[in-house]
Design a protein around this motif. Structure first.
Motif, PDB file in Angstrom:
ATOM      1  N   THR A 136      29.227  71.467 -55.254  1.00  0.00           N
ATOM      2  CA  THR A 136      28.381  70.978 -56.349  1.00  0.00           C
ATOM      3  C   THR A 136      29.233  70.486 -57.515  1.00  0.00           C
ATOM      4  OG1 THR A 136      26.720  72.618 -55.724  1.00  0.00           O
ATOM      5  CG2 THR A 136      26.490  71.590 -57.879  1.00  0.00           C
ATOM      6  N   LEU A 137      30.239  71.252 -57.859  1.00  0.00           N
ATOM      7  CA  LEU A 137      31.114  70.867 -58.963  1.00  0.00           C
ATOM      8  C   LEU A 137      31.890  69.596 -58.635  1.00  0.00           C
ATOM      9  CD1 LEU A 137      32.182  71.535 -61.743  1.00  0.00           C
ATOM     10  CD2 LEU A 137      33.898  72.985 -60.661  1.00  0.00           C
ATOM     11  N   SER A 138      32.357  69.467 -57.415  1.00  0.00           N
ATOM     12  CA  SER A 138      33.101  68.264 -57.042  1.00  0.00           C
ATOM     13  C   SER A 138      32.201  67.031 -57.044  1.00  0.00           C
ATOM     14  CB  SER A 138      33.766  68.445 -55.685  1.00  0.00           C
ATOM     15  OG  SER A 138      32.798  68.621 -54.674  1.00  0.00           O
ATOM     16  N   ILE A 139      30.962  67.173 -56.649  1.00  0.00           N
ATOM     17  CA  ILE A 139      30.018  66.052 -56.682  1.00  0.00           C
ATOM     18  C   ILE A 139      29.721  65.651 -58.124  1.00  0.00           C
ATOM     19  CG2 ILE A 139      27.633  65.396 -56.192  1.00  0.00           C
ATOM     20  CD1 ILE A 139      27.895  67.025 -53.591  1.00  0.00           C
ATOM     21  N   ILE A 140      29.526  66.631 -58.989  1.00  0.00           N
ATOM     22  CA  ILE A 140      29.267  66.338 -60.403  1.00  0.00           C
ATOM     23  C   ILE A 140      30.457  65.634 -61.038  1.00  0.00           C
ATOM     24  CG2 ILE A 140      28.914  67.408 -62.664  1.00  0.00           C
ATOM     25  CD1 ILE A 140      27.192  69.510 -61.220  1.00  0.00           C
ATOM     26  N   LEU A 141      31.671  66.111 -60.767  1.00  0.00           N
ATOM     27  CA  LEU A 141      32.860  65.470 -61.316  1.00  0.00           C
ATOM     28  C   LEU A 141      33.042  64.060 -60.768  1.00  0.00           C
ATOM     29  CD1 LEU A 141      35.439  68.384 -61.354  1.00  0.00           C
ATOM     30  CD2 LEU A 141      34.337  67.299 -63.304  1.00  0.00           C
ATOM     31  N   GLY A 142      32.744  63.858 -59.507  1.00  0.00           N
ATOM     32  CA  GLY A 142      32.826  62.522 -58.913  1.00  0.00           C
ATOM     33  C   GLY A 142      31.836  61.556 -59.534  1.00  0.00           C
ATOM     34  N   ILE A 143      30.616  62.012 -59.750  1.00  0.00           N
ATOM     35  CA  ILE A 143      29.602  61.169 -60.382  1.00  0.00           C
ATOM     36  C   ILE A 143      29.990  60.862 -61.826  1.00  0.00           C
ATOM     37  CG2 ILE A 143      27.214  61.157 -61.197  1.00  0.00           C
ATOM     38  CD1 ILE A 143      26.487  62.671 -58.618  1.00  0.00           C
ATOM     39  N   LEU A 144      30.519  61.850 -62.528  1.00  0.00           N
ATOM     40  CA  LEU A 144      30.968  61.646 -63.907  1.00  0.00           C
ATOM     41  C   LEU A 144      32.110  60.636 -63.969  1.00  0.00           C
ATOM     42  CD1 LEU A 144      30.702  62.530 -66.869  1.00  0.00           C
ATOM     43  CD2 LEU A 144      32.379  64.311 -66.367  1.00  0.00           C
ATOM     44  N   LEU A 145      33.043  60.734 -63.043  1.00  0.00           N
ATOM     45  CA  LEU A 145      34.160  59.789 -62.987  1.00  0.00           C
ATOM     46  C   LEU A 145      33.668  58.374 -62.707  1.00  0.00           C
ATOM     47  CD1 LEU A 145      37.233  59.384 -63.010  1.00  0.00           C
ATOM     48  CD2 LEU A 145      37.194  59.836 -60.563  1.00  0.00           C
ATOM     49  N   LEU A 146      32.769  58.223 -61.756  1.00  0.00           N
ATOM     50  CA  LEU A 146      32.218  56.898 -61.450  1.00  0.00           C
ATOM     51  C   LEU A 146      31.411  56.338 -62.615  1.00  0.00           C
ATOM     52  CD1 LEU A 146      31.129  57.335 -57.737  1.00  0.00           C
ATOM     53  CD2 LEU A 146      33.061  56.027 -58.629  1.00  0.00           C
ATOM     54  N   ALA A 147      30.703  57.204 -63.330  1.00  0.00           N
ATOM     55  CA  ALA A 147      29.947  56.756 -64.502  1.00  0.00           C
ATOM     56  C   ALA A 147      30.887  56.281 -65.600  1.00  0.00           C
ATOM     57  CB  ALA A 147      29.061  57.881 -65.012  1.00  0.00           C
ATOM     58  N   CYS A 148      31.969  56.995 -65.821  1.00  0.00           N
ATOM     59  CA  CYS A 148      32.946  56.568 -66.840  1.00  0.00           C
ATOM     60  C   CYS A 148      33.600  55.250 -66.463  1.00  0.00           C
ATOM     61  CB  CYS A 148      34.005  57.644 -67.027  1.00  0.00           C
ATOM     62  SG  CYS A 148      33.395  59.113 -67.847  1.00  0.00           S
ATOM     63  N   ILE A 149      33.912  55.065 -65.204  1.00  0.00           N
ATOM     64  CA  ILE A 149      34.477  53.793 -64.755  1.00  0.00           C
ATOM     65  C   ILE A 149      33.458  52.679 -64.932  1.00  0.00           C
ATOM     66  CG2 ILE A 149      35.244  52.532 -62.696  1.00  0.00           C
ATOM     67  CD1 ILE A 149      36.597  55.151 -61.795  1.00  0.00           C
ATOM     68  N   GLY A 150      32.212  52.947 -64.591  1.00  0.00           N
ATOM     69  CA  GLY A 150      31.164  51.943 -64.764  1.00  0.00           C
ATOM     70  C   GLY A 150      30.959  51.562 -66.219  1.00  0.00           C
ATOM     71  N   VAL A 151      30.981  52.541 -67.109  1.00  0.00           N
ATOM     72  CA  VAL A 151      30.833  52.248 -68.536  1.00  0.00           C
ATOM     73  C   VAL A 151      32.002  51.412 -69.031  1.00  0.00           C
ATOM     74  CG1 VAL A 151      30.862  53.329 -70.829  1.00  0.00           C
ATOM     75  CG2 VAL A 151      29.372  54.221 -69.051  1.00  0.00           C
ATOM     76  N   ASP A 152      33.208  51.726 -68.588  1.00  0.00           N
ATOM     77  CA  ASP A 152      34.380  50.951 -69.001  1.00  0.00           C
ATOM     78  C   ASP A 152      34.277  49.508 -68.512  1.00  0.00           C
ATOM     79  OD1 ASP A 152      37.041  50.504 -70.058  1.00  0.00           O
ATOM     80  OD2 ASP A 152      37.716  50.519 -67.976  1.00  0.00           O
ATOM     81  N   VAL A 153      33.855  49.321 -67.292  1.00  0.00           N
ATOM     82  CA  VAL A 153      33.734  47.967 -66.743  1.00  0.00           C
ATOM     83  C   VAL A 153      32.653  47.178 -67.476  1.00  0.00           C
ATOM     84  CG1 VAL A 153      33.086  46.662 -64.689  1.00  0.00           C
ATOM     85  CG2 VAL A 153      34.686  48.551 -64.491  1.00  0.00           C
TER      86      VAL A 153
END
Length: 47
Positions: free
Chosen positions: A4-21
């Motif tokens: 669960t924690l790894s999925i949350i961190l992965g989604i958070l990382l992808l969201a941060c990359i998406g916001v940057d793009v």
């Protein structure tokens, strides 16, 4: 690390990359990639 924690961190990382793009055209990712390449070169030198 639980699944669960790894999925949350992965989604958070992808969201941060998406916001940057979307907001910065990926300039933050390019900056981090250049700094990472410099770090790798520096570490290779000291090895």
């Amino acid at each position: 690390m639980t699944n669960t924690l790894s999925i949350i961190l992965g989604i958070l990382l992808l969201a941060c990359i998406g916001v940057d793009v979307v907001l910065n055209d990926g300039i933050g990712l390019v900056f981090l990639a250049r700094k990472f390449a410099t770090l790798i070169d520096w570490l290779a030198f000291w090895r």
